[in-house]
Design a protein around this motif. Sequence first.
Motif, short mmCIF file in Angstrom:
data_model
loop_
_atom_site.label_atom_id
_atom_site.label_comp_id
_atom_site.label_asym_id
_atom_site.label_seq_id
_atom_site.Cartn_x
_atom_site.Cartn_y
_atom_site.Cartn_z
N GLU A 1 26.99 23.07 -16.35
CA GLU A 1 26.50 23.76 -17.53
C GLU A 1 27.64 25.40 -17.02
O GLU A 1 27.35 25.75 -18.22
CB GLU A 1 24.86 23.77 -17.20
CG GLU A 1 24.29 22.14 -17.84
CD GLU A 1 22.87 22.51 -17.89
OE1 GLU A 1 22.63 24.05 -18.16
OE2 GLU A 1 22.57 21.50 -17.68
N ARG A 2 27.41 25.04 -16.13
CA ARG A 2 28.45 26.56 -15.79
C ARG A 2 30.19 27.18 -15.94
O ARG A 2 30.81 25.78 -15.72
CB ARG A 2 27.77 27.01 -13.89
CG ARG A 2 26.46 26.99 -14.03
CD ARG A 2 25.96 27.72 -12.48
NE ARG A 2 26.77 29.23 -12.68
CZ ARG A 2 26.34 29.95 -10.86
NH1 ARG A 2 26.16 29.36 -10.16
NH2 ARG A 2 26.52 30.57 -11.04
N ASP B 1 19.60 29.76 -17.60
CA ASP B 1 19.28 31.41 -18.24
C ASP B 1 18.38 31.76 -17.83
O ASP B 1 17.50 31.66 -18.11
CB ASP B 1 19.49 30.55 -19.23
CG ASP B 1 19.26 31.05 -20.55
OD1 ASP B 1 19.66 32.77 -20.43
OD2 ASP B 1 19.61 31.02 -21.57
N ARG B 2 19.50 32.96 -17.15
CA ARG B 2 18.15 34.27 -16.66
C ARG B 2 17.36 34.66 -17.64
O ARG B 2 16.05 34.82 -17.39
CB ARG B 2 18.58 35.27 -15.54
CG ARG B 2 18.93 33.88 -14.69
CD ARG B 2 19.76 35.02 -13.52
NE ARG B 2 19.89 34.45 -11.69
CZ ARG B 2 20.45 34.64 -11.22
NH1 ARG B 2 21.45 36.23 -11.01
NH2 ARG B 2 20.60 34.37 -9.54
N LEU B 3 17.71 35.14 -18.63
CA LEU B 3 16.93 36.09 -19.97
C LEU B 3 15.83 34.71 -20.79
O LEU B 3 14.51 35.56 -20.44
CB LEU B 3 18.53 36.16 -20.89
CG LEU B 3 18.78 37.28 -19.90
CD1 LEU B 3 20.56 37.41 -21.88
CD2 LEU B 3 18.49 38.86 -19.31
N GLY C 1 24.18 43.26 -12.49
CA GLY C 1 23.36 41.90 -13.25
C GLY C 1 22.66 40.90 -12.71
O GLY C 1 21.12 40.87 -12.64
N GLU C 2 23.00 40.88 -11.04
CA GLU C 2 22.02 40.01 -10.34
C GLU C 2 20.90 40.72 -9.97
O GLU C 2 19.61 39.91 -9.33
CB GLU C 2 22.86 39.92 -8.96
CG GLU C 2 22.87 40.90 -8.41
CD GLU C 2 24.34 40.72 -7.33
OE1 GLU C 2 23.30 40.84 -5.56
OE2 GLU C 2 25.74 40.34 -7.17
N LEU C 3 20.92 41.80 -10.32
CA LEU C 3 19.28 42.22 -9.62
C LEU C 3 18.85 42.37 -11.16
O LEU C 3 17.58 43.15 -10.78
CB LEU C 3 19.72 43.99 -9.49
CG LEU C 3 20.70 44.03 -8.38
CD1 LEU C 3 21.13 45.64 -8.58
CD2 LEU C 3 20.23 44.07 -6.84
N THR C 4 18.68 41.33 -11.78
CA THR C 4 17.90 41.89 -13.67
C THR C 4 16.22 41.48 -12.98
O THR C 4 15.58 41.97 -13.91
CB THR C 4 18.56 41.42 -14.56
OG1 THR C 4 20.48 41.80 -14.67
CG2 THR C 4 17.76 41.74 -15.43
N PRO C 5 16.51 40.28 -12.72
CA PRO C 5 15.20 39.56 -12.29
C PRO C 5 13.88 40.23 -11.82
O PRO C 5 13.14 41.02 -11.46
CB PRO C 5 15.10 38.45 -11.39
CG PRO C 5 16.98 38.00 -11.43
CD PRO C 5 17.75 39.24 -11.86
N GLY C 6 14.54 40.78 -10.54
CA GLY C 6 13.63 41.94 -9.91
C GLY C 6 13.35 43.49 -10.51
O GLY C 6 12.13 43.50 -10.38
N HIS D 1 25.38 37.88 -19.84
CA HIS D 1 26.44 36.55 -19.01
C HIS D 1 25.76 36.25 -18.55
O HIS D 1 25.39 35.17 -17.32
CB HIS D 1 27.54 37.51 -18.65
CG HIS D 1 27.37 38.45 -17.55
ND1 HIS D 1 26.95 39.80 -17.58
CD2 HIS D 1 26.75 38.93 -16.20
CE1 HIS D 1 26.58 40.32 -16.83
NE2 HIS D 1 26.92 39.82 -15.97
N LEU D 2 24.02 36.54 -18.56
CA LEU D 2 23.24 35.98 -17.14
C LEU D 2 22.28 34.81 -17.80
O LEU D 2 21.85 33.90 -16.91
CB LEU D 2 21.70 36.83 -16.60
CG LEU D 2 22.52 38.53 -15.56
CD1 LEU D 2 20.98 39.26 -15.77
CD2 LEU D 2 22.97 37.57 -15.00
#
Length: 467
Positions: free
Chosen positions: A129-130, A364-366, A333-338, A357-358
């Motif tokens: 899916e990526r 789907d991180r958002l 963007g990779e820092l968004t979850p933390g 883009h996350l």
Amino acid sequence: MTASQSSPWPAPTASGTVTAAVTVPGSKSVTNRALVLAALAAGPGRLRRPLRSRDSALMAGALRALGVGIEEGAAPDGTEEWRVTPGGGLRGDAAVDVGNAGTVMRFLPPVAALAGGPVRFDGDPRSHERPLHGVIDALRTLGARIDDTAQGSRGALPLTVYGEGTLRGGPVEVDASSSSQFVSALLLSAPRFDKGVELRHTGDRLPSLPHIRMTVEMLRGAGAEVDAPEDGGEPHLWRVAPGDLRGRELTVEPDLSNAQPFLAAALVTGGRVTIRDWPRQTTQPGDALREIFTEMGGSCELVTTAAGTDLVFTGATSAGGVRGIDIDLSEVGELTPGIAAVAALANSPSRLRGVGHLRLHETDRLAALTREINGLGGDVTETADGLEIRPRALHGGVFHTYDDHRMATAGAVLGLLVEGVQVENVETTAKTLPGFPRMWAGLLAGKDTGPGAGPAAGAPAAADPRD
């Protein structure tokens, strides 16, 4: 979205302020780029203190399948060292398992185009899916033959690259709006293309620019001639000249993005955490944590020691507490979850922007962050390009990870202040941070902690790289 690999992990709650020192394993981004460059070099190379994790194991396994020698051992000082021997021409008739590693699925098709035969790529269900269209379309423009019709021609896995030992190269346009890895993938192999590459990004926004700068710096370190926008050239245009890459010895920096949960622990508990060997100059996006978490209420300083440089981070005081933040995270963007986890524990609202883009990352991180924080009683709204987070009193519950390592560490951060948080499939942290549950237990016990010791009592060991 898959079922848990094991029973949910009870995220420990902090009994007070957290005070500890942490040695973070090596950078996944540096390790996997270094492996590719060493595999394409004209002579042998050495990689010191590499990250041993699922993503790096997948990269090493894929390169071995292409005929590259990678011998794991120890340097004279006892630190881990991988010796890479290119071994002449790359071997075809190979199969590559990418797992769900973006660096493997995107960096290696250009390498496979230089192999002497077909190379088949497949991976975890989520990898299908990526987005991979940017790399596939660009390689076709540069002369490669690729078959991605196994499930209809759609620019994604599974696929086969029919390597012919060489690739024409030359000018190419790429829309890398969905992933900066499209750019890095083509630049890394470009010195081996007959004409090198002249790559132009055609989209509006290019996320994660620090990762492209990392690629450029590492190419130059291996002897490549690279013209990049930061040199004063045209924006979004990179040129790499054809030529030999040299094998070299490289010491991998600690993964600064993986320092995030430990710094967050200091921030939300008002404690103090020391991260060993923090580089004074780096292209890693995780270096932005110093500024971001300071804006959210902490403070930090770089301290010179006999062994190098440490980052000492002190958390928010009880008087000020953790502050919300309004920030564009497009480059990191990779820092968004933390950051989202910390924002959910703050005393004022936050707005995280520039990270649409996350939706195309490991999950789907958002959507995942919105669902899981709200499932604990939070108030998160998904926007077109990010999240709006309004702090509320949270309660315990299962925090699902969707096989995403950064979701797992975000759940651990929430559990510091929220009793009863259970993180599903915490073993997924082995993707880039093996031994995380043991390190987390050591952190809360106030011990010096790092990747080398065995699991803490009651904590699962690092996942097998095949998981």
